[in-house]
Design a protein around this motif. Structure first.
Motif, PDB file in Angstrom:
ATOM      1  N   LEU A   4      16.178  34.981 -23.193  1.00  0.00           N
ATOM      2  CA  LEU A   4      17.429  34.859 -23.930  1.00  0.00           C
ATOM      3  C   LEU A   4      17.742  36.206 -24.562  1.00  0.00           C
ATOM      4  N   VAL A   6      20.348  38.237 -27.030  1.00  0.00           N
ATOM      5  CA  VAL A   6      21.251  37.876 -28.123  1.00  0.00           C
ATOM      6  C   VAL A   6      22.022  39.084 -28.619  1.00  0.00           C
ATOM      7  N   LYS A   7      23.321  38.932 -28.704  1.00  0.00           N
ATOM      8  CA  LYS A   7      24.200  39.898 -29.364  1.00  0.00           C
ATOM      9  C   LYS A   7      24.526  39.296 -30.721  1.00  0.00           C
ATOM     10  N   LEU A  40      23.488  35.166 -25.201  1.00  0.00           N
ATOM     11  CA  LEU A  40      24.165  34.468 -26.288  1.00  0.00           C
ATOM     12  C   LEU A  40      24.905  35.506 -27.116  1.00  0.00           C
ATOM     13  N   ASP A  41      26.209  35.456 -27.078  1.00  0.00           N
ATOM     14  CA  ASP A  41      27.047  36.364 -27.858  1.00  0.00           C
ATOM     15  C   ASP A  41      27.399  35.654 -29.158  1.00  0.00           C
ATOM     16  N   MET A  42      26.684  35.976 -30.218  1.00  0.00           N
ATOM     17  CA  MET A  42      26.879  35.290 -31.489  1.00  0.00           C
ATOM     18  C   MET A  42      28.143  35.726 -32.219  1.00  0.00           C
ATOM     19  N   ARG A  46      27.829  31.006 -32.521  1.00  0.00           N
ATOM     20  CA  ARG A  46      26.769  31.296 -33.490  1.00  0.00           C
ATOM     21  C   ARG A  46      25.640  30.275 -33.487  1.00  0.00           C
ATOM     22  N   LEU A  48      22.570  29.705 -32.457  1.00  0.00           N
ATOM     23  CA  LEU A  48      21.296  30.203 -31.948  1.00  0.00           C
ATOM     24  C   LEU A  48      20.246  29.095 -31.919  1.00  0.00           C
ATOM     25  N   GLU A  51      20.633  26.920 -28.897  1.00  0.00           N
ATOM     26  CA  GLU A  51      20.246  27.629 -27.672  1.00  0.00           C
ATOM     27  C   GLU A  51      18.722  27.717 -27.545  1.00  0.00           C
ATOM     28  N   VAL A  60      12.795  36.485 -26.251  1.00  0.00           N
ATOM     29  CA  VAL A  60      14.122  36.669 -26.841  1.00  0.00           C
ATOM     30  C   VAL A  60      14.292  38.148 -27.154  1.00  0.00           C
ATOM     31  N   ILE A  62      17.039  41.037 -28.781  1.00  0.00           N
ATOM     32  CA  ILE A  62      18.204  41.161 -29.656  1.00  0.00           C
ATOM     33  C   ILE A  62      18.669  42.603 -29.640  1.00  0.00           C
TER      34      ILE A  62
END
Length: 75
Positions: A4, A6-7, A40-42, A46, A48, A51, A60, A62
């Protein structure tokens, strides 16, 4: 392997009028062969926790700019 990427959400202290795709994560996802990779573009979604529970990633990653530090860690 399930990965995963993450942004993080935007720092609310910064004014921005543009929202660009997380190209750095797309490049990274494309380079990982033989793995199930999700981004996942937070800034948009949002959730998380949802997900993490549903996808159950093994790893994960980031990405962030230094101006996002306050938003990520609450300092």
């Amino acid at each position: 392997m399930k990965i995963l990427l993450v942004k993080p959400p935007l720092n609310p202290g910064l004014a921005t009028t543009s929202l660009y795709e997380p190209l750095e994560l797309e490049y990274l996802a494309a380079s990982v062969k033989g793995s199930d990779v999700r981004i996942l573009d937070m800034r948009i979604d949002r959730n998380l926790h949802h997900e993490l529970l549903n996808f159950k990633p093994d790893l994960v990653g980031i990405t962030a700019y230094t101006c996002d530090y306050i938003q990520l860690f609450g300092y």
